[in-house]
Motif scaffolding. Structure first.
Motif, PDB file in Angstrom:
ATOM      1  N   UNK A   2      36.827 -27.949  93.524  1.00 30.87           N
ATOM      2  CA  UNK A   2      38.159 -28.461  93.255  1.00 30.87           C
ATOM      3  C   UNK A   2      38.247 -29.152  91.911  1.00 30.87           C
ATOM      4  N   UNK A   3      39.425 -29.674  91.557  1.00 28.67           N
ATOM      5  CA  UNK A   3      39.620 -30.308  90.245  1.00 28.67           C
ATOM      6  C   UNK A   3      38.777 -31.561  90.040  1.00 28.67           C
ATOM      7  N   UNK A   4      38.348 -32.199  91.117  1.00 32.62           N
ATOM      8  CA  UNK A   4      37.509 -33.404  91.010  1.00 32.62           C
ATOM      9  C   UNK A   4      36.052 -33.097  91.351  1.00 32.62           C
ATOM     10  N   UNK A   5      35.629 -31.859  91.138  1.00 30.31           N
ATOM     11  CA  UNK A   5      34.249 -31.462  91.427  1.00 30.31           C
ATOM     12  C   UNK A   5      33.257 -32.407  90.737  1.00 30.31           C
ATOM     13  N   UNK A   6      32.209 -32.794  91.455  1.00 26.00           N
ATOM     14  CA  UNK A   6      31.130 -33.689  91.010  1.00 26.00           C
ATOM     15  C   UNK A   6      31.513 -35.169  91.039  1.00 26.00           C
ATOM     16  N   UNK A  37      24.207 -44.451 101.071  1.00 32.17           N
ATOM     17  CA  UNK A  37      25.037 -43.316 101.484  1.00 32.17           C
ATOM     18  C   UNK A  37      25.777 -42.797 100.258  1.00 32.17           C
ATOM     19  N   UNK A  38      25.732 -41.476 100.040  1.00 34.01           N
ATOM     20  CA  UNK A  38      26.371 -40.889  98.862  1.00 34.01           C
ATOM     21  C   UNK A  38      27.091 -39.599  99.238  1.00 34.01           C
ATOM     22  N   UNK A  39      28.277 -39.423  98.648  1.00 32.89           N
ATOM     23  CA  UNK A  39      29.023 -38.180  98.846  1.00 32.89           C
ATOM     24  C   UNK A  39      29.476 -37.648  97.494  1.00 32.89           C
ATOM     25  N   UNK A  40      29.209 -36.360  97.241  1.00 31.19           N
ATOM     26  CA  UNK A  40      29.584 -35.694  95.996  1.00 31.19           C
ATOM     27  C   UNK A  40      30.525 -34.542  96.321  1.00 31.19           C
ATOM     28  N   UNK A  41      31.729 -34.546  95.716  1.00 31.20           N
ATOM     29  CA  UNK A  41      32.667 -33.450  95.923  1.00 31.20           C
ATOM     30  C   UNK A  41      32.075 -32.161  95.372  1.00 31.20           C
TER      31      UNK A  41
END
Length: 458
Positions: A417-421, A410-414
């Motif tokens: 926003x300032x924490x993109x990626x 399971x993976x989640x990528x922002x």
């Protein structure tokens, strides 16, 4: 001069000649400083490998203890930083530049009896004096030159060829020392060649470690390869490579990938890989005559993808390779490569992209692979006397080995926003096999948690 070296020379001559007819990347160069880049990757990684059914950890201080006093698991947690600088090329017909990297790792949690995950180095391993350092790091670089769209690099490099690929599956990436030539001067055709003499493994800071085979457990003096990929159409591509591990084997690789669009949100994909390996020279890995192949078929509909894959090893030895990721086969998964002598394996896989359901950046994958080795793969002694590598080699005792593996990812990528990626990834695997399978692995439950945060500075 061997075939691979002759092929490398031919590639260099061909790439140079095409420069006269094509305007390549070098003509677009803005300069050494102007095209420079600096990228950082912060990585936090936790691994727990729990040995089941009486198995135990053989790393660190455990080897110096009686079997019944050894830890039954490995557990480590560490923070890493990858800094990679790439200069631009100087202007002119031939441009020159440099690449440099600095990798560092900090131990957050480990122990002399819990080590062995590959996250951190171990000094005096498998003795009562084994130690895990609080931190470790390395620096390296490469010189490079470019003519049109043909690049030559020399130094510590990361490679991705099917016959020689460095890995990035732990805290710090692997590198290899040598020469690498690549060319993209011909539209649709990518060519590359390499000559490598040393390796830096994932849990090492030594850039001059020997190249090493993964299964026969022997050192390799040099590795040469040449090959490339060609897009025949937008939906059909092929790859072809050949390599030589000195005094070990010639290894050849071919791939065909075909995509078929069925409807607006439906498609089929077929991916075929095959390796042919034949021993040569002093045969330091023993006599090898091996053909290993895989075929995967995937059906995608909307957010869902369903994959079935078959993999088969034809030969009395496992499929062996040099480099952490030099196995482009469908059933080489989180724990096992499913590459025992004579092994046939099947995989069923499901992927889900939850962007369709309003959660962009969230993906899910699960797969199940089961395999069985040949019942007449050869009369090998368990201590591996028939092959270099001895008792630690996994060449022995594979007859009728059976095992299976279940993976969940399971993976989640922002997405902004300032924490993109910034990404969060959880990976779980369960491995089980019969007694003969212990030559591959003992029964294992494994969990990994990876947090990556990439930053582009320049």
């Amino acid at each position: 001069m061997n075939l691979v070296k002759l092929s490398c020379l031919a590639l260099a001559i061909s790439a140079a000649s095409t420069q006269l007819a094509l305007a390549g990347d070098q003509q677009e160069s803005k300069g050494f400083v102007e095209d420079s880049s600096l990228n950082l990757l912060n990585r936090n990684l936790y691994i727990n490998r729990d040995f089941r059914n009486g198995a135990s950890n053989s790393q660190g201080t455990n080897r110096a203890k009686p079997a019944d006093e050894r830890n039954g698991y490995r557990e480590e947690w560490a923070q890493g930083l990858h800094a990679q600088f790439a200069s631009g090329y100087t202007q002119g017909t031939v441009g020159v530049g440099v690449d440099a990297h600095a990798f560092g790792g900090i131990k957050l949690d480990s122990g002399r009896g819990r080590t062995g995950t590959g996250l951190l180095p171990i000094s005096n391993n498998k003795t009562a004096d084994a130690e895990v350092p609080d931190s470790y790091g390395e620096v390296g670089g490469a010189l490079k030159a470019r003519l049109s769209s043909t690049e030559l690099k020399w130094g510590e490099l990361r490679t991705g060829a099917p016959v020689f690929a460095t890995a990035d599956s732990r805290l710090l990436p692997e590198t290899a020392t040598g020469l690498h030539l690549s060319s993209g001067d011909i539209s649709g055709l990518s060519l590359e060649a390499g000559h490598f003499t040393a390796y830096n493994f994932r849990d090492s800071t030594n850039s001059d470690d020997n190249l090493h085979t993964n299964y026969s457990d022997t050192d390799v003096r040099t590795l040469d390869f040449v090959g490339g990929s060609y897009g025949i159409t937008d939906d059909l591509s092929v790859m072809l490579y050949t390599s030589e591990a000195e005094d070990h084997w010639y290894q050849h690789y071919a791939n065909a990938n075909y995509h078929i669009g069925l409807a607006e949100d439906q498609s089929l994909n077929f991916d075929f890989n095959v390796y042919r390996t034949d021993s040569t020279g002093e045969e330091l890995a023993g006599e090898v005559s091996n053909t290993t192949w895989s075929l995967a078929a995937a059906y995608k509909i909307g957010a869902h993808k369903f994959t079935l894959a078959h993999q088969q090893v034809n030969g009395d030895t496992p499929f062996d390779y040099v480099g952490g990721d030099s196995i482009f086969l469908a059933n080489a998964v989180q724990i096992s490569d499913f590459n025992a002598p004579g092994m046939k394996s099947l995989q069923a896989r499901y992927d889900l992209d939850l962007a369709t359901f309003g959660v962009p950046g969230l993906t899910f994958m699960t797969r199940y692979v089961t395999g069985q080795g040949s019942e007449d793969a050869g009369d090998y002694s368990v201590d591996g006397d028939n092959f270099a590598g001895g008792g630690d080699s996994t060449y022995g005792g594979y007859n009728n080995a059976k095992w299976h593996e279940l993976d969940v990812d399971v993976k989640y990528v922002l997405q902004d926003g300032p924490a993109k990626d910034l990404s969060f990834r959880a990976r779980a695997a369960t491995y089980r096999g019969n007694s003969e399978a212990s030559n591959d692995y003992s029964d294992i439950n494994e969990f990994r948690l990876i947090v990556d945060y990439p930053l582009s500075i320049l």
